[in-house]
Design a protein around this motif. Structure first.
Motif, PDB file in Angstrom:
ATOM      1  N   ILE A   1       0.818  -1.154   0.077  1.00  0.00           N
ATOM      2  CA  ILE A   1       0.000  -0.117  -0.177  1.00  0.00           C
ATOM      3  C   ILE A   1       0.845   1.108   0.084  1.00  0.00           C
ATOM      4  CG2 ILE A   1      -1.679   1.171   1.345  1.00  0.00           C
ATOM      5  CD1 ILE A   1      -2.522  -1.564   2.339  1.00  0.00           C
ATOM      6  N   LYS A   2       1.760   1.361   1.054  1.00  0.00           N
ATOM      7  CA  LYS A   2       2.730   2.457   0.865  1.00  0.00           C
ATOM      8  C   LYS A   2       3.738   2.533  -0.347  1.00  0.00           C
ATOM      9  CE  LYS A   2       2.919   2.698   6.098  1.00  0.00           C
ATOM     10  NZ  LYS A   2       3.718   2.972   7.378  1.00  0.00           N
ATOM     11  N   MET A   3       4.117   1.316  -0.586  1.00  0.00           N
ATOM     12  CA  MET A   3       4.816   1.357  -1.778  1.00  0.00           C
ATOM     13  C   MET A   3       4.361   1.922  -3.127  1.00  0.00           C
ATOM     14  SD  MET A   3       6.699  -2.371  -1.354  1.00  0.00           S
ATOM     15  CE  MET A   3       7.559  -2.320  -3.009  1.00  0.00           C
ATOM     16  N   ALA A   4       2.851   1.535  -3.285  1.00  0.00           N
ATOM     17  CA  ALA A   4       2.187   2.076  -4.362  1.00  0.00           C
ATOM     18  C   ALA A   4       1.947   3.569  -4.178  1.00  0.00           C
ATOM     19  CB  ALA A   4       0.839   1.438  -4.639  1.00  0.00           C
ATOM     20  N   GLN A   5       1.486   4.022  -2.915  1.00  0.00           N
ATOM     21  CA  GLN A   5       1.245   5.639  -2.842  1.00  0.00           C
ATOM     22  C   GLN A   5       2.391   6.345  -3.099  1.00  0.00           C
ATOM     23  OE1 GLN A   5      -0.079   5.543   1.158  1.00  0.00           O
ATOM     24  NE2 GLN A   5      -2.429   5.231   0.483  1.00  0.00           N
TER      25      GLN A   5
ATOM     26  N   ASP B   1       4.810   5.402  -5.436  1.00  0.00           N
ATOM     27  CA  ASP B   1       5.066   5.300  -6.884  1.00  0.00           C
ATOM     28  C   ASP B   1       6.164   4.572  -6.906  1.00  0.00           C
ATOM     29  OD1 ASP B   1       2.721   6.858  -7.592  1.00  0.00           O
ATOM     30  OD2 ASP B   1       4.045   8.665  -8.055  1.00  0.00           O
ATOM     31  N   GLU B   2       6.600   3.705  -5.826  1.00  0.00           N
ATOM     32  CA  GLU B   2       7.649   2.792  -6.129  1.00  0.00           C
ATOM     33  C   GLU B   2       7.041   1.480  -6.840  1.00  0.00           C
ATOM     34  OE1 GLU B   2       8.908   1.796  -2.306  1.00  0.00           O
ATOM     35  OE2 GLU B   2       9.380   3.865  -1.827  1.00  0.00           O
ATOM     36  N   VAL B   3       5.752   1.239  -7.204  1.00  0.00           N
ATOM     37  CA  VAL B   3       5.344   0.128  -7.658  1.00  0.00           C
ATOM     38  C   VAL B   3       4.319   0.640  -8.754  1.00  0.00           C
ATOM     39  CG1 VAL B   3       4.130  -2.230  -7.669  1.00  0.00           C
ATOM     40  CG2 VAL B   3       5.926  -1.729  -5.956  1.00  0.00           C
ATOM     41  N   ASN B   4       4.200   0.060 -10.002  1.00  0.00           N
ATOM     42  CA  ASN B   4       3.180   0.489 -10.824  1.00  0.00           C
ATOM     43  C   ASN B   4       2.242  -0.673 -11.058  1.00  0.00           C
ATOM     44  OD1 ASN B   4       1.689   1.715 -12.839  1.00  0.00           O
ATOM     45  ND2 ASN B   4       3.089   1.355 -14.356  1.00  0.00           N
ATOM     46  N   LEU B   5       0.950  -0.364 -10.316  1.00  0.00           N
ATOM     47  CA  LEU B   5       0.009  -1.362 -10.401  1.00  0.00           C
ATOM     48  C   LEU B   5      -0.568  -1.840 -11.595  1.00  0.00           C
ATOM     49  CD1 LEU B   5      -1.563  -0.490  -7.030  1.00  0.00           C
ATOM     50  CD2 LEU B   5       0.024  -2.007  -7.317  1.00  0.00           C
ATOM     51  N   GLN B   6      -0.414  -0.757 -12.570  1.00  0.00           N
ATOM     52  CA  GLN B   6      -1.037  -1.278 -13.855  1.00  0.00           C
ATOM     53  C   GLN B   6      -0.009  -1.945 -14.879  1.00  0.00           C
ATOM     54  OE1 GLN B   6      -4.156  -0.023 -14.775  1.00  0.00           O
ATOM     55  NE2 GLN B   6      -4.221   0.595 -12.793  1.00  0.00           N
ATOM     56  N   GLU B   7       0.918  -2.767 -14.277  1.00  0.00           N
ATOM     57  CA  GLU B   7       1.824  -3.446 -14.995  1.00  0.00           C
ATOM     58  C   GLU B   7       1.206  -4.711 -14.673  1.00  0.00           C
ATOM     59  OE1 GLU B   7       5.836  -2.858 -13.591  1.00  0.00           O
ATOM     60  OE2 GLU B   7       5.996  -1.132 -14.618  1.00  0.00           O
TER      61      GLU B   7
ATOM     62  N   GLY C   1      -7.994   3.511  -6.301  1.00  0.00           N
ATOM     63  CA  GLY C   1      -8.031   4.465  -7.401  1.00  0.00           C
ATOM     64  C   GLY C   1      -6.713   3.963  -8.403  1.00  0.00           C
ATOM     65  N   LEU C   2      -5.683   3.657  -7.761  1.00  0.00           N
ATOM     66  CA  LEU C   2      -4.640   3.174  -8.379  1.00  0.00           C
ATOM     67  C   LEU C   2      -4.590   1.788  -9.286  1.00  0.00           C
ATOM     68  CD1 LEU C   2      -1.664   4.200  -5.997  1.00  0.00           C
ATOM     69  CD2 LEU C   2      -2.400   5.599  -7.951  1.00  0.00           C
ATOM     70  N   MET C   3      -5.257   0.997  -8.556  1.00  0.00           N
ATOM     71  CA  MET C   3      -5.407  -0.424  -9.047  1.00  0.00           C
ATOM     72  C   MET C   3      -6.807  -0.464 -10.029  1.00  0.00           C
ATOM     73  SD  MET C   3      -5.795  -3.109  -5.876  1.00  0.00           S
ATOM     74  CE  MET C   3      -4.205  -3.507  -4.800  1.00  0.00           C
ATOM     75  N   LYS C   4      -7.580   0.561  -9.959  1.00  0.00           N
ATOM     76  CA  LYS C   4      -9.078   0.563 -10.972  1.00  0.00           C
ATOM     77  C   LYS C   4      -9.631  -0.632 -11.190  1.00  0.00           C
ATOM     78  CE  LYS C   4      -6.442   4.377 -13.512  1.00  0.00           C
ATOM     79  NZ  LYS C   4      -6.282   4.780 -14.722  1.00  0.00           N
ATOM     80  N   ARG C   5      -9.484  -1.441 -12.312  1.00  0.00           N
ATOM     81  CA  ARG C   5     -10.449  -2.699 -12.630  1.00  0.00           C
ATOM     82  C   ARG C   5      -9.622  -3.920 -11.879  1.00  0.00           C
ATOM     83  NH1 ARG C   5     -13.019  -2.280 -18.551  1.00  0.00           N
ATOM     84  NH2 ARG C   5     -14.128  -0.462 -18.307  1.00  0.00           N
ATOM     85  N   GLN C   6      -8.300  -3.909 -11.447  1.00  0.00           N
ATOM     86  CA  GLN C   6      -7.588  -4.831 -11.025  1.00  0.00           C
ATOM     87  C   GLN C   6      -7.801  -4.915  -9.355  1.00  0.00           C
ATOM     88  OE1 GLN C   6      -5.992  -2.888 -13.230  1.00  0.00           O
ATOM     89  NE2 GLN C   6      -5.558  -4.123 -14.669  1.00  0.00           N
TER      90      GLN C   6
END
Length: 342
Positions: free
Chosen positions: A193-197, A199-205, A224-229
């Motif tokens: 969660i903190k890594m995505a906030q 921008d250390e991990v791109n969840l859209q990959e 909001g970063l995961m969207k449909r995932q």
């Protein structure tokens, strides 16, 4: 007594006045035609005229853009109707003039193995694909199904050639270790969660994200970063036991339906379900499991037609395809279907 002048004039005016033309008398009427039609005559005449007219069928309105698309697409449905055609009676025939022959799955596999032998295509381990045509229309007029997609875990795993980046989120270290050994792109705990906030991990990959159900409230912060995932229990990406979920998304077969651009009621699916090197029993089990999974996507509000309209078996690089009676494999087991075809 004074003469009745008005009556005398009326008699004169209503009588035909003779004229002489070329020595022959010619008569013409001098009175005004004031006689009205009898009551109801005009109404009867109009009613008769309306009844004699042909009934005009009101055509359905099609927007201009849609008409142009149908015109560019040929206006003809890509679906092939062959109920009026007969089965071929010769060894050689032109396919478009005759109905497709029905084969069992084992017969189609045997014929594909002949063409893929070392002496011909030399691909004895080629994939076996199933091509399906779908009825996407609903019972309501101008209403169609949305595209369907799913990852199915077949009874017998094989190399389908499909690759998916999977993100596994779990609190249990044994689940994380299992996911890494199975081939997950990333297996991690709630610290994602903190890594995505940051921008250390791109969840859209990642193509899919799976997690344990008790972590979902914490993952809302990065929804909001995961969207449909975003994982949920309805599509099977979240649950209490992640190991079978991980196996399904890493080793399962994914199918997606494609809808025709001009004919919204026509859809297709093509997906592999095995290889020619597998046994007939393994291919039959995978085939029946896949068909049942796709047929289960039929909406409950539609009862008039089935979802599957045509099922063909293909094996690239060959262009040959053979028709299968898919209803036998959906209603019963693979063994019962093979016996019914024979």
């Amino acid at each position: 007594m004074a003469p009745n002048i008005l009556g005398t004039m009326a008699q004169v005016l209503t009588k035909p006045i003779p004229l002489v033309s070329m020595g022959n008398p010619v008569f013409f009427h001098t009175a005004a035609i004031l006689e009205a039609a009898r009551k109801g005559t005009r109404a009867k005449r109009e009613a008769k005229k309306r009844a004699s007219k042909k009934e005009v069928v009101k055509k359905e309105y099609i927007p201009y853009k849609k008409r142009m698309e149908l015109l560019m697409g040929g206006g003809k449905s890509p679906r092939r109707y062959e109920e009026h055609l007969k089965y071929p009676t010769d060894d050689v025939w032109i396919a478009r003039y005759w109905r497709r022959k029905m084969y069992s799955l084992r017969e189609t596999i045997a014929m594909h193995r002949e063409t893929h032998h070392e002496t011909q295509y030399n691909v004895p381990d080629a994939c076996v694909n199933v091509y399906m045509e779908l009825y996407l229309n609903l019972d309501k007029k101008n209403r169609y199904m949305d595209p369907i997609a799913e990852v199915v875990n077949l009874p017998h795993t094989f190399d389908s050639g499909q690759q998916r980046n999977l993100l596994v989120i779990s609190r249990k270290q044994e689940v994380i270790d299992y996911a890494r050994q199975a081939g997950a792109a990333l297996a991690i705990g709630p610290e994602i969660i903190k890594m995505a906030q940051k921008d250390e991990v791109n969840l859209q990959e990642f193509n899919y994200v799976v997690s344990e159900a008790d972590i979902l409230p914490e993952l809302v912060a990065i929804r909001g970063l995961m969207k449909r995932q975003f994982p949920n229990t309805r599509n099977g990406t979240a649950g209490s036991d992640l190991i079978p979920i991980i196996d399904r998304f890493l080793h399962g077969v994914e199918y997606k339906s494609t809808k025709d651009k001009y004919h919204q009621d026509f859809g297709t699916i093509e997906v592999p379900f095995g290889r020619l090197s597998m046994t007939d029993e393994q291919l039959e089990d995978n085939f029946a499991c896949l068909l049942k999974a796709i047929d289960s996507k039929k909406p409950k509000q539609r009862k008039s037609t089935d979802l599957l309209s045509l099922v063909l078996i293909r094996s690239p690089p060959s262009k040959e395809h053979f028709k299968i009676n898919h209803e036998l494999y959906i209603e019963g087991s693979a063994v019962e279907a093979e016996v019914a075809v024979q």
